[in-house]
Design a protein around this motif. Structure first.
Motif, PDB file in Angstrom:
ATOM      1  N   UNK A   1      23.371  -3.503 -33.758  1.00  0.00           N
ATOM      2  CA  UNK A   1      23.505  -2.054 -33.827  1.00  0.00           C
ATOM      3  C   UNK A   1      24.241  -1.492 -32.628  1.00  0.00           C
ATOM      4  N   UNK A   2      24.026  -0.201 -32.402  1.00  0.00           N
ATOM      5  CA  UNK A   2      24.687   0.459 -31.277  1.00  0.00           C
ATOM      6  C   UNK A   2      24.103  -0.041 -29.950  1.00  0.00           C
ATOM      7  N   UNK A   3      24.751   0.357 -28.867  1.00  0.00           N
ATOM      8  CA  UNK A   3      24.311  -0.004 -27.523  1.00  0.00           C
ATOM      9  C   UNK A   3      22.851   0.393 -27.318  1.00  0.00           C
ATOM     10  N   UNK A   4      22.528   1.642 -27.634  1.00  0.00           N
ATOM     11  CA  UNK A   4      21.169   2.146 -27.417  1.00  0.00           C
ATOM     12  C   UNK A   4      20.168   1.480 -28.352  1.00  0.00           C
ATOM     13  N   UNK A   5      20.617   1.238 -29.593  1.00  0.00           N
ATOM     14  CA  UNK A   5      19.735   0.619 -30.577  1.00  0.00           C
ATOM     15  C   UNK A   5      19.354  -0.801 -30.134  1.00  0.00           C
ATOM     16  N   UNK A   6      20.339  -1.542 -29.616  1.00  0.00           N
ATOM     17  CA  UNK A   6      20.085  -2.912 -29.164  1.00  0.00           C
ATOM     18  C   UNK A   6      19.037  -2.914 -28.047  1.00  0.00           C
ATOM     19  N   UNK A   7      19.233  -1.999 -27.080  1.00  0.00           N
ATOM     20  CA  UNK A   7      18.299  -1.974 -25.944  1.00  0.00           C
ATOM     21  C   UNK A   7      16.928  -1.458 -26.369  1.00  0.00           C
ATOM     22  N   UNK A   8      16.936  -0.541 -27.317  1.00  0.00           N
ATOM     23  CA  UNK A   8      15.670  -0.061 -27.853  1.00  0.00           C
ATOM     24  C   UNK A   8      14.931  -1.221 -28.535  1.00  0.00           C
ATOM     25  N   UNK A   9      15.682  -1.993 -29.342  1.00  0.00           N
ATOM     26  CA  UNK A   9      15.085  -3.141 -30.041  1.00  0.00           C
ATOM     27  C   UNK A   9      14.483  -4.137 -29.058  1.00  0.00           C
ATOM     28  N   UNK A  10      15.239  -4.423 -28.012  1.00  0.00           N
ATOM     29  CA  UNK A  10      14.768  -5.370 -27.001  1.00  0.00           C
ATOM     30  C   UNK A  10      13.452  -4.902 -26.376  1.00  0.00           C
ATOM     31  N   UNK A  11      13.479  -3.643 -26.010  1.00  0.00           N
ATOM     32  CA  UNK A  11      12.321  -3.116 -25.289  1.00  0.00           C
ATOM     33  C   UNK A  11      11.084  -3.053 -26.187  1.00  0.00           C
ATOM     34  N   UNK A  12      11.318  -2.615 -27.414  1.00  0.00           N
ATOM     35  CA  UNK A  12      10.191  -2.476 -28.353  1.00  0.00           C
ATOM     36  C   UNK A  12       9.587  -3.853 -28.651  1.00  0.00           C
ATOM     37  N   UNK A  13      10.461  -4.864 -28.759  1.00  0.00           N
ATOM     38  CA  UNK A  13       9.963  -6.224 -29.014  1.00  0.00           C
ATOM     39  C   UNK A  13       9.075  -6.678 -27.855  1.00  0.00           C
ATOM     40  N   UNK A  14       9.484  -6.382 -26.649  1.00  0.00           N
ATOM     41  CA  UNK A  14       8.684  -6.809 -25.489  1.00  0.00           C
ATOM     42  C   UNK A  14       7.388  -6.025 -25.379  1.00  0.00           C
ATOM     43  N   UNK A  15       7.447  -4.738 -25.729  1.00  0.00           N
ATOM     44  CA  UNK A  15       6.212  -3.951 -25.699  1.00  0.00           C
ATOM     45  C   UNK A  15       5.228  -4.485 -26.753  1.00  0.00           C
ATOM     46  N   UNK A  16       5.746  -4.791 -27.933  1.00  0.00           N
ATOM     47  CA  UNK A  16       4.873  -5.338 -28.987  1.00  0.00           C
ATOM     48  C   UNK A  16       4.350  -6.724 -28.570  1.00  0.00           C
ATOM     49  N   UNK A  17       5.222  -7.473 -27.939  1.00  0.00           N
ATOM     50  CA  UNK A  17       4.815  -8.792 -27.464  1.00  0.00           C
ATOM     51  C   UNK A  17       3.679  -8.660 -26.451  1.00  0.00           C
TER      52      UNK A  17
ATOM     53  N   UNK B   1       2.065  -2.226 -20.610  1.00  0.00           N
ATOM     54  CA  UNK B   1       2.909  -2.050 -19.415  1.00  0.00           C
ATOM     55  C   UNK B   1       3.585  -3.351 -19.012  1.00  0.00           C
ATOM     56  N   UNK B   2       2.821  -4.436 -19.144  1.00  0.00           N
ATOM     57  CA  UNK B   2       3.387  -5.745 -18.794  1.00  0.00           C
ATOM     58  C   UNK B   2       4.571  -6.078 -19.709  1.00  0.00           C
ATOM     59  N   UNK B   3       4.419  -5.780 -20.989  1.00  0.00           N
ATOM     60  CA  UNK B   3       5.518  -6.002 -21.933  1.00  0.00           C
ATOM     61  C   UNK B   3       6.710  -5.127 -21.578  1.00  0.00           C
ATOM     62  N   UNK B   4       6.425  -3.851 -21.286  1.00  0.00           N
ATOM     63  CA  UNK B   4       7.498  -2.912 -20.942  1.00  0.00           C
ATOM     64  C   UNK B   4       8.198  -3.340 -19.650  1.00  0.00           C
ATOM     65  N   UNK B   5       7.404  -3.848 -18.698  1.00  0.00           N
ATOM     66  CA  UNK B   5       7.931  -4.312 -17.406  1.00  0.00           C
ATOM     67  C   UNK B   5       8.926  -5.461 -17.625  1.00  0.00           C
ATOM     68  N   UNK B   6       8.536  -6.415 -18.446  1.00  0.00           N
ATOM     69  CA  UNK B   6       9.428  -7.550 -18.722  1.00  0.00           C
ATOM     70  C   UNK B   6      10.668  -7.098 -19.493  1.00  0.00           C
ATOM     71  N   UNK B   7      10.450  -6.207 -20.464  1.00  0.00           N
ATOM     72  CA  UNK B   7      11.570  -5.685 -21.254  1.00  0.00           C
ATOM     73  C   UNK B   7      12.565  -4.955 -20.367  1.00  0.00           C
ATOM     74  N   UNK B   8      12.039  -4.222 -19.410  1.00  0.00           N
ATOM     75  CA  UNK B   8      12.889  -3.467 -18.491  1.00  0.00           C
ATOM     76  C   UNK B   8      13.800  -4.402 -17.691  1.00  0.00           C
ATOM     77  N   UNK B   9      13.214  -5.475 -17.162  1.00  0.00           N
ATOM     78  CA  UNK B   9      14.019  -6.425 -16.385  1.00  0.00           C
ATOM     79  C   UNK B   9      15.054  -7.127 -17.270  1.00  0.00           C
ATOM     80  N   UNK B  10      14.663  -7.374 -18.514  1.00  0.00           N
ATOM     81  CA  UNK B  10      15.603  -8.002 -19.440  1.00  0.00           C
ATOM     82  C   UNK B  10      16.820  -7.097 -19.647  1.00  0.00           C
TER      83      UNK B  10
END
Lengths: 470, 367
Positions: free
Chosen positions: A304-320, A332-341
């Motif tokens: 998808x778009x630039x924002x959609x890709x990063x949104x997908x990444x972050x949401x996956x890590x938060x769910x993880x 928060x731990x999921x969001x923290x890892x997603x952020x660094x990714x």
């Protein structure tokens, strides 16, 4: 019944193996299924009925998905299955979390809270729910055919080595093995047993020993600890978690090998990663793969778009993160890892090329594990504060045993940096064909480790499995 | 050929995992049971209620370790590794010192707590009344401070417990108060300091809490001599201090409880031999004390130094003969009357239990 218990190690496992090897080929799956039911019902005697019910329902629904000619019908059956599986997971694992959070808001607004008692989480629920979903989704997608026999499907879901803490085995990786296409050889049996003993040693001799001191340190008055102790707590837990979980995975893979199953690896020297992105390809690999194949890609992945890709990444890590536990710290731990990714993907990755990047990854992962460990955010914040206050005034002397085992833990964790060692661990077959001395050495070591692990299982009471609560 | 080798290797490890059956329940091999107190968890009865509530499984998993054939052996291996490599000892309240010395009762001995001075003075004034009354009646009473390993071998204490002498607060303040009030006492800590390298035998064994039998005998001999000179009545047939090379019953209780594979290397183990004769002309002793006084009675030898009807009141609770046979529980209400039967009184304590003074004996006499 944990793998590192007397009951499992000296009664259940050897008796199961003997029965399995003595049984004629057509009865081997029955032995596995029976052992798995005994194993699971030992720890969750009531939940075995829940798991049997959902498994039967999924089996029927998947048959209907396969039979149905219309896309709409397939979708309905898929939705029923998702609703039942995820509903069960939500009820047992997350309902209490949501209720207490809603109650907090209601209390603030002066409305009477809903109130509910915490439910006991069926062991392994998160793992077998994800496995069930792979079966339903794979057949729905038309990628694989459904299993003909309910017994075989039940064996896939209940297969006891991986039932309560993974690895999460996608249906497509194991279906053919369950249906009989699995090779058993003396090499495989022996390498499986050695793998099991090395996993047991990682868990009992390293994770438990380090973990015992970490728990003692956590009992100290946190306001009194200094920077050195705070780091000892966080690094200690970082190592405990790795050796606990990877040790368990080694044991699961080892048992599976002994009975002819080849299941995916779950760890590959995660602490030698040069980025958090790489770290997540090496840590809990089976969960990462599941998230990619069944969540990230269906969400659109990076197409998808630039924002959609990063949104997908972050949401996956938060769910993880949320998959690991129903608590804000896990989110928060999921969001923290997603952020660094995301940061790495945006611009940091070009700087993460040399071995210094390993330090960066270890540092970030270690910071993340503090969140993971502490459900009470005040405790996590206090530890962060102490870690970076650079005060060294504590009279607390670190236990010599803890320091020694931490040294070993570091040595083993980073040994993958040496190419020869790394390549030797990547393929079990080299054990038997390349160097004769290697097998003899590992066999001798495994006997020593078995005796040492057994003595530690019996000699001390501290023996938790961190990932069991997920 | 290779396959055969792999199968043998595999079979050998599986055999190891099943080897415990040879110990229990088959009883083909006997293992030395573990010393110390292990509370085996009770097994819950198998029924549907206990099974579905997991009570049965939990109790079985907990109890199985203790009934497991290799439990003693594996526990010893674990304890030996922990002790030899990591300097850890797995016995409750026991501290692992240097040079193989083990310590217990450190918390009672090394403390910053102490007596309330007003209370202590009042108590000792009551004691002085008893001491003077007995003296007037030609009887004798003496306090014995048994040596404490935490004091006499303080050089081997674990580093985190090493402090100056002032930390033995109960012992120190009581000793000062004795001197100030003019109370008869013998401090075997002082003697032990002077004599700890004088004899071939040890004051304390490395793995023991109490004084060695030899040193207990040496001190008993000293007490008897003291009582003889103070009362002008000869105590007949006092212990003779013959040493034997092969000790009987060395005091290594902490070491025993540690369940090590390899016993601690004790330096000098001796046992004093003694000859004496019990007769009605001997002094009738009332011995009040703790487990250190117990060391004087459990060997049974010392009984002959005193009148056959002498008694040992263990912690002022249980009345025993000097041969350590239980007679009755101490009746605190009639203690005053009962004590008129005796003509020599010894109260034994040590630095670790100094705060309990005489275990309430003087209070009983003032009822």
């Amino acid at each position: 019944m944990v793998f590192s218990s007397t009951l499992f190690l000296f009664y259940f496992l050897p008796v199961f193996l003997i029965l399995y090897y003595l049984a004629p080929a057509k009865f081997k799956n029955y032995i596995i299924l029976l052992a798995s039911i005994v194993f699971y019902s030992w720890g969750g005697p009531l939940f075995i009925f829940v798991i049997l019910f959902t498994t039967a329902l999924d089996f029927i629904l998947v048959k209907q998905i396969e039979k149905s000619s219309s896309r709409k019908k397939k979708k309905i059956f898929l939705c029923i299955s998702l609703f039942v599986n995820l509903g069960l997971l939500f009820t047992f694992k997350y309902l209490y979390f949501f209720t207490t959070n809603i109650d907090s808001v209601l209390t603030l607004t002066g409305v009477a809270p809903i109130g509910m008692d915490k439910l006991i989480l069926p062991i392994g629920l998160s793992f077998f729910t994800f496995e069930s979903l792979t079966y339903v989704i794979d057949v729905y997608r038309g990628e694989y055919k459904s299993l003909k026999s309910f017994r075989n499907y039940l064996t896939y879901i209940l297969l006891f080595p991986k039932l309560i803490a993974g690895p999460i085995i996608p249906y497509n990786k194991i279906a053919h093995q369950i249906e009989g296409d699995r090779k058993t050889s003396a090499e495989m049996r022996l390498s499986g047993l050695l793998r099991f003993i090395f996993g047991l040693s990682k868990k009992v001799l390293i994770a438990n020993v380090i973990g015992e001191t970490v728990e003692e340190l956590y009992k100290l008055e946190l306001s009194q600890i200094d920077t050195a102790i705070a780091w000892a707590m966080s690094v200690g837990y970082t190592m405990q978690l790795y050796f606990d979980f990877s040790g368990y995975s080694d044991m699961a893979i080892g048992i599976c090998k002994m009975i002819g199953f080849t299941i995916p690896e779950n760890f590959n020297f995660p602490y030698i990663s040069k980025s958090i992105t790489e770290f997540w390809r090496r840590w809990h690999i089976s969960l990462g793969n599941w998230m990619r194949n069944y969540l990230y890609i269906p969400l659109g992945g990076s197409k998808g778009s630039f924002f959609r890709t990063y949104f997908n990444l972050w949401i996956v890590f938060i769910i993880s993160g949320f998959w690991h536990g129903a608590g804000w710290n896990f989110i928060l731990w999921g969001a923290f890892n997603g952020l660094f990714l995301m940061i790495e993907r945006l611009y940091l990755s070009k700087y993460l090329k040399n071995n210094l990047a390993v330090l960066y990854t270890f540092f970030v992962a270690n910071i993340g594990w503090v969140l993971f460990k502490n459900e009470d955010m005040n405790v996590a914040l206090m530890i962060y504060k102490k870690m970076f206050s650079f005060e060294f005034n504590s009279l607390q002397i670190l236990d010599f045993r803890f320091v020694i085992m931490l040294f070993f833990a570091f040595f083993i964790s980073f040994s993958g940096l040496f190419k020869s060692f790394y390549s030797a661990t990547q393929n079990d077959e080299t054990l038997f064909v390349e160097h004769k001395w290697r097998l003899n050495l590992l066999f001798t070591l495994s006997i020593i480790f078995l005796v040492l692990s057994s003595s530690y299982i019996l000699g001390q009471d501290f023996n938790p499995f961190i990932y069991f609560r997920f | 050929m290779k396959q055969k080798k792999y199968n043998i290797m595999f079979g050998f490890i599986i055999f190891m995992m099943l080897f415990h059956f040879a110990f229990k329940p088959l009883n083909l091999i006997k293992d030395k049971e573990l010393a110390g107190f292990y509370k085996v968890p009770e097994k819950v009865e198998f029924n549907s209620e206990n099974y579905f509530s997991r009570k049965f499984q939990d109790s079985l998993e907990k109890s199985i370790n203790y009934q497991f054939g290799l439990f003693p052996g594996f526990t010893r291996i674990h304890h030996q590794i922990e002790y030899s490599i990591f300097n850890r000892i797995h016995v409750k309240d026991v501290h692992n010192g240097q040079n193989g010395y083990l310590y217990r009762y450190c918390e009672g001995c090394i403390t910053n707590r102490t007596f309330d001075s007003v209370y202590l003075d009042m108590y000792l004034d009551k004691y002085l009344i008893v001491q003077d009354s007995l003296k007037a009646a030609g009887k004798n009473i003496v306090w014995i401070i048994a040596p404490d390993k935490n004091i006499v071998f303080s050089e081997f204490l674990p580093r985190d417990l090493k402090h100056g002498v002032e930390v033995y607060s109960f012992y120190w303040s009581l000793q000062k108060a004795f001197k100030r009030k003019g109370i008869n006492y013998i401090d075997f800590n002082e003697l032990a300091f002077r004599e700890k390298k004088k004899y071939a035998f040890e004051v304390f064994n490395k793995g023991g809490v109490h004084w060695t039998s030899s040193y207990a005998a040496r001190c008993f001999d000293s007490v008897c001599k003291y009582l003889g000179t103070k009362t002008n009545i000869k105590i007949k047939n006092v212990i003779s201090n013959k040493k034997v090379e092969h000790p009987w019953g060395p005091d290594v209780d902490m070491e025993e409880a540690a369940n090590l594979l390899i016993p601690l290397q004790q330096d000098r183990l001796f046992l004093s031999d003694m000859t004496s004769e019990s007769n009605s002309k001997n002094r009738k002793l009332l011995l009040i004390g703790d487990s250190f006084a117990h060391s004087w009675t459990w060997t049974k030898y010392y009984a002959n130094c005193f009148h056959p009807q002498s008694e040992f009141w263990y912690y002022n609770r249980e009345a025993n003969t000097l041969e350590n046979t239980f007679i009755r529980n101490v009746d605190h209400k009639s203690a005053r009357l009962k004590t008129t039967e005796f003509d020599t009184f010894i109260i034994v304590f040590n630095a670790a239990n100094a705060e309990y003074l005489d275990y309430g004996f003087i209070d009983d006499l003032h009822r």
